[in-house]
Design a protein around this motif. Structure first.
Motif, PDB file in Angstrom:
ATOM      1  N   ARG A 131     -12.362 -22.936 -18.838  1.00  0.00           N
ATOM      2  CA  ARG A 131     -12.433 -22.406 -17.367  1.00  0.00           C
ATOM      3  C   ARG A 131     -11.787 -23.251 -16.717  1.00  0.00           C
ATOM      4  O   ARG A 131     -11.148 -24.134 -17.131  1.00  0.00           O
ATOM      5  CB  ARG A 131     -14.012 -22.452 -17.234  1.00  0.00           C
ATOM      6  N   THR A 132     -12.134 -23.469 -15.315  1.00  0.00           N
ATOM      7  CA  THR A 132     -11.164 -24.534 -14.520  1.00  0.00           C
ATOM      8  C   THR A 132     -11.505 -25.675 -14.990  1.00  0.00           C
ATOM      9  O   THR A 132     -10.904 -26.648 -14.305  1.00  0.00           O
ATOM     10  CB  THR A 132     -11.771 -24.322 -12.844  1.00  0.00           C
ATOM     11  N   ARG A 133     -12.523 -26.161 -15.296  1.00  0.00           N
ATOM     12  CA  ARG A 133     -13.008 -27.424 -15.806  1.00  0.00           C
ATOM     13  C   ARG A 133     -12.303 -28.266 -16.733  1.00  0.00           C
ATOM     14  O   ARG A 133     -12.667 -29.308 -17.001  1.00  0.00           O
ATOM     15  CB  ARG A 133     -14.625 -27.419 -15.910  1.00  0.00           C
ATOM     16  N   THR A 135     -10.224 -17.132 -16.166  1.00  0.00           N
ATOM     17  CA  THR A 135     -10.319 -17.261 -14.801  1.00  0.00           C
ATOM     18  C   THR A 135      -8.981 -16.649 -14.199  1.00  0.00           C
ATOM     19  O   THR A 135      -8.156 -16.564 -14.871  1.00  0.00           O
ATOM     20  CB  THR A 135     -10.094 -18.644 -14.264  1.00  0.00           C
ATOM     21  N   ILE A 136      -9.032 -16.462 -12.733  1.00  0.00           N
ATOM     22  CA  ILE A 136      -8.058 -15.974 -11.939  1.00  0.00           C
ATOM     23  C   ILE A 136      -6.920 -17.093 -11.966  1.00  0.00           C
ATOM     24  O   ILE A 136      -5.684 -17.151 -12.395  1.00  0.00           O
ATOM     25  CB  ILE A 136      -8.254 -15.321 -10.710  1.00  0.00           C
ATOM     26  N   GLY A 137      -7.428 -18.284 -11.335  1.00  0.00           N
ATOM     27  CA  GLY A 137      -6.666 -19.312 -11.052  1.00  0.00           C
ATOM     28  C   GLY A 137      -6.085 -20.002 -12.339  1.00  0.00           C
ATOM     29  O   GLY A 137      -6.909 -20.202 -13.612  1.00  0.00           O
ATOM     30  N   ASN A 190     -12.035 -11.516 -11.182  1.00  0.00           N
ATOM     31  CA  ASN A 190     -13.363 -11.714 -10.493  1.00  0.00           C
ATOM     32  C   ASN A 190     -13.046 -11.315  -8.927  1.00  0.00           C
ATOM     33  O   ASN A 190     -13.782 -11.739  -8.225  1.00  0.00           O
ATOM     34  CB  ASN A 190     -14.007 -12.883 -10.805  1.00  0.00           C
ATOM     35  N   ARG A 197      -8.566 -22.402  -3.489  1.00  0.00           N
ATOM     36  CA  ARG A 197      -8.726 -23.590  -3.944  1.00  0.00           C
ATOM     37  C   ARG A 197      -8.832 -24.735  -2.948  1.00  0.00           C
ATOM     38  O   ARG A 197      -8.027 -24.645  -1.757  1.00  0.00           O
ATOM     39  CB  ARG A 197      -7.420 -24.135  -4.881  1.00  0.00           C
ATOM     40  N   HIS A 220     -18.286 -23.113  -5.283  1.00  0.00           N
ATOM     41  CA  HIS A 220     -17.260 -22.441  -5.958  1.00  0.00           C
ATOM     42  C   HIS A 220     -18.042 -21.207  -6.681  1.00  0.00           C
ATOM     43  O   HIS A 220     -17.858 -21.492  -8.225  1.00  0.00           O
ATOM     44  CB  HIS A 220     -16.615 -23.618  -6.814  1.00  0.00           C
ATOM     45  N   GLY A 265     -16.560 -16.249  -7.060  1.00  0.00           N
ATOM     46  CA  GLY A 265     -16.352 -15.409  -8.121  1.00  0.00           C
ATOM     47  C   GLY A 265     -17.355 -15.107  -9.075  1.00  0.00           C
ATOM     48  O   GLY A 265     -17.116 -14.649 -10.194  1.00  0.00           O
ATOM     49  N   TYR A 266     -18.628 -15.640  -8.933  1.00  0.00           N
ATOM     50  CA  TYR A 266     -19.519 -15.540 -10.035  1.00  0.00           C
ATOM     51  C   TYR A 266     -20.527 -14.384  -9.894  1.00  0.00           C
ATOM     52  O   TYR A 266     -21.504 -14.442  -9.958  1.00  0.00           O
ATOM     53  CB  TYR A 266     -20.499 -16.940  -9.857  1.00  0.00           C
ATOM     54  N   LYS A 312     -17.440 -12.098 -14.394  1.00  0.00           N
ATOM     55  CA  LYS A 312     -17.535 -13.061 -15.744  1.00  0.00           C
ATOM     56  C   LYS A 312     -17.219 -12.178 -16.690  1.00  0.00           C
ATOM     57  O   LYS A 312     -16.600 -12.633 -17.838  1.00  0.00           O
ATOM     58  CB  LYS A 312     -18.782 -13.784 -15.605  1.00  0.00           C
ATOM     59  N   ARG A 346     -23.558 -24.615 -10.372  1.00  0.00           N
ATOM     60  CA  ARG A 346     -22.492 -23.431 -10.993  1.00  0.00           C
ATOM     61  C   ARG A 346     -22.914 -23.305 -12.494  1.00  0.00           C
ATOM     62  O   ARG A 346     -22.875 -22.012 -12.836  1.00  0.00           O
ATOM     63  CB  ARG A 346     -21.145 -24.222 -11.116  1.00  0.00           C
TER      64      ARG A 346
HETATM   65  O1  LIG Z   1     -11.261 -17.271 -11.368  1.00  0.00           O
HETATM   66  C1  LIG Z   1     -10.995 -18.497 -10.724  1.00  0.00           C
HETATM   67  O2  LIG Z   1      -9.864 -18.569 -10.527  1.00  0.00           O
HETATM   68  C2  LIG Z   1     -12.147 -19.071 -10.213  1.00  0.00           C
HETATM   69  O3  LIG Z   1     -12.168 -19.688  -9.297  1.00  0.00           O
HETATM   70  C3  LIG Z   1     -13.453 -19.008 -10.913  1.00  0.00           C
HETATM   71  O4  LIG Z   1     -14.204 -18.159 -10.498  1.00  0.00           O
HETATM   72  C4  LIG Z   1     -14.094 -20.372 -11.105  1.00  0.00           C
HETATM   73  O5  LIG Z   1     -14.787 -20.132 -12.186  1.00  0.00           O
HETATM   74  P1  LIG Z   1     -15.128 -21.358 -13.456  1.00  0.00           P
HETATM   75  O6  LIG Z   1     -13.849 -21.287 -14.322  1.00  0.00           O
HETATM   76  O7  LIG Z   1     -14.977 -22.620 -12.734  1.00  0.00           O
HETATM   77  O8  LIG Z   1     -16.365 -21.024 -14.103  1.00  0.00           O
END
Ligand SMILES: O=C(O)C(=O)[C@H](O)COP(=O)(O)O
Ligand SMILES: NC(=O)C1=CN([C@@H]2O[C@H](COP(=O)(O)OP(=O)(O)OC[C@H]3O[C@@H](n4cnc5c(N)ncnc54)[C@H](O)[C@@H]3O)[C@@H](O)[C@H]2O)C=CC1
Length: 350
Positions: free
Chosen positions: A45-47, A67-69, A92, A208, A254, A257-258, A263, A328
């Motif tokens: 994910r973004t983390r 994720t999109i980003g 999302n 972002r 953040h 998108g949840y 998801k 989150r």
């Molecule tokens: O999809 C994206 O781009 C987002 O920003 C997601 O909603 C972020 O979700 P996580 O990957 O941080 O759970």
């Protein structure tokens, strides 16, 4: 094949365990050079920052980010190292649209904003921005669009950022975070941008955090150059600017998108990409769990806010900003239900 999977990606376990020979689950920040060394693929994910520091010397050939980003992936390093990657375009976008729709209804109810007299500027008109455009027009707002990459491809209907600065009562950001190049968006909204604003607009950021320069935004709020702000994405998450958080109309961790829908799309698309890359049969179903029945108001706007009201996420973060990641990580994924499905009488859906 060994796959390492972020342990906060929902609905993934059964499917990925059918696809891979070995699956290891780690927290997003728990991916280290040591534990990815012998993995063939990562599902993140973004983390998880995927860069030279994490990947050099590893066996990793493929990264799917649910994720999109994808600004957390060093795409130049991946190209150099021959590592392929895939994000989940649009997964999302419906959830972010739902967030924006609820925000507009709250602005109408709580701030008395007359939506039909409001001009909304959308910066970045891709998967999310174009859905926001449609939704805003359906609520009666006038909409101006800014998207230089699309304009440069010869598409019609876009204006310069300076036109948004002159004419808009509200400006919402939906660009990717590009840190260089012709379409750089790092601090796209800086002190110069805020100085140009003519109509004290309300600023919304669900793209972002780094797209807006935090201190310039805070200054614009304090000096009244903007009327208010709704912020879902922040610079330096999870160590966000606490003064900004307490000043904004809504400040959420953040989670735009949840939705469970977003998801599950992300999980499905990430696993489909994994199967495509390794030439495996994609034979799984990812569906969000059904939610218990609920009774909705006969007022469509009220019902829409019953489905999702971002105030509860904002209040929780304002009370406990130190819990940004926990809020989150333990998020009760909501459903996306369009207002037309819940209008016209008290009804029970799901
Ligand atoms: O999809 C994206 O781009 C987002 O920003 C997601 O909603 C972020 O979700 P996580 O990957 O941080 O759970
Ligand atoms: N808060 C959240 O939970 C979520 C945030 N996002 C973020 O939302 C943003 C938008 O997502 P999508 O619409 O799916 O992306 P997208 O790639 O479909 O669309 C982005 C649009 O921005 C345009 N753009 C690029 N550079 C620009 C610039 N300098 N100025 C104006 N426009 C520019 C592109 O031409 C494109 O049309 C991304 O940053 C994504 O990471 C996405 C989903 C959830």
């Amino acid at each position: 094949m060994k796959v390492i999977v972020d342990n906060k990606i929902p609905y993934i376990r059964e499917a990925v365990e059918q696809i891979a020979d070995e699956v290891v689950y780690l927290s997003g920040s728990g991916f280290t050079a040591g534990n990815v060394r012998d993995a063939d693929a990562l599902v993140i994910r973004t983390r998880t920052r995927c860069n030279r520091e994490l990947l050099e010397g590893s066996k990793v050939k493929f990264i799917a980010t649910a994720t999109i980003g994808f600004d957390h992936i060093d795409v130049d390093y991946c190209r150099e190292a021959g590592i392929e990657w895939q994000n989940c375009p649009g997964c999302n976008a419906g959830s972010v649209e739902q967030y924006l729709h609820s925000v507009l209804l709250l602005l109408k109810r709580r701030k008395g904003m007359r939506l039909e007299d409001t001009c909304l500027g959308i910066v970045g008109v891709g998967h999310v921005g174009s859905r926001v455009e449609r939704m805003a027009r359906s609520l009666g707002l006038r909409v101006l669009l800014n998207d230089p990459p699309r304009a440069d491809r010869g598409e019609a209907g876009f204006v310069d950022l300076s036109v948004l600065a002159r004419e808009c009562d509200m400006i919402t950001f939906h660009t990717p975070l590009n840190r260089n190049g012709k379409y750089d968006t790092f601090h796209l909204a800086d002190a110069g941008f805020f100085a140009e604003l003519q109509r004290k607009p309300l600023i919304i950021n669900t793209s972002r955090g780094e797209v807006i320069e935090t201190l310039a935004l805070l200054d614009a709020l304090k000096t009244g150059r903007i009327s208010d702000a709704v912020i879902d994405t922040w610079e330096n998450e999870p160590d966000i600017n606490l003064e900004l958080l307490q000043q904004v109309f809504l400040g959420t961790p953040h989670i735009a998108g949840y939705s469970a829908d977003g998801k599950s799309n992300a999980t499905r698309m990430a696993l489909e990409a994994l199967c495509r890359f390794f030439h495996l049969q994609a034979d799984f179903k990812i569906v969000p769990p059904a939610l218990p029945p609920m009774t909705y108001s006969s007022d469509p706007e009220e019902a829409f806010l019953q489905v999702y009201d971002p105030t509860r996420d904002s209040d929780a973060l304002k009370r406990h900003p130190e819990e940004f990641e926990r809020l989150r990580g333990n998020y009760p994924l909501r459903r996306e239900i369009v207002s037309s499905a819940i209008g016209g009488g008290r009804e029970t859906i799901f």
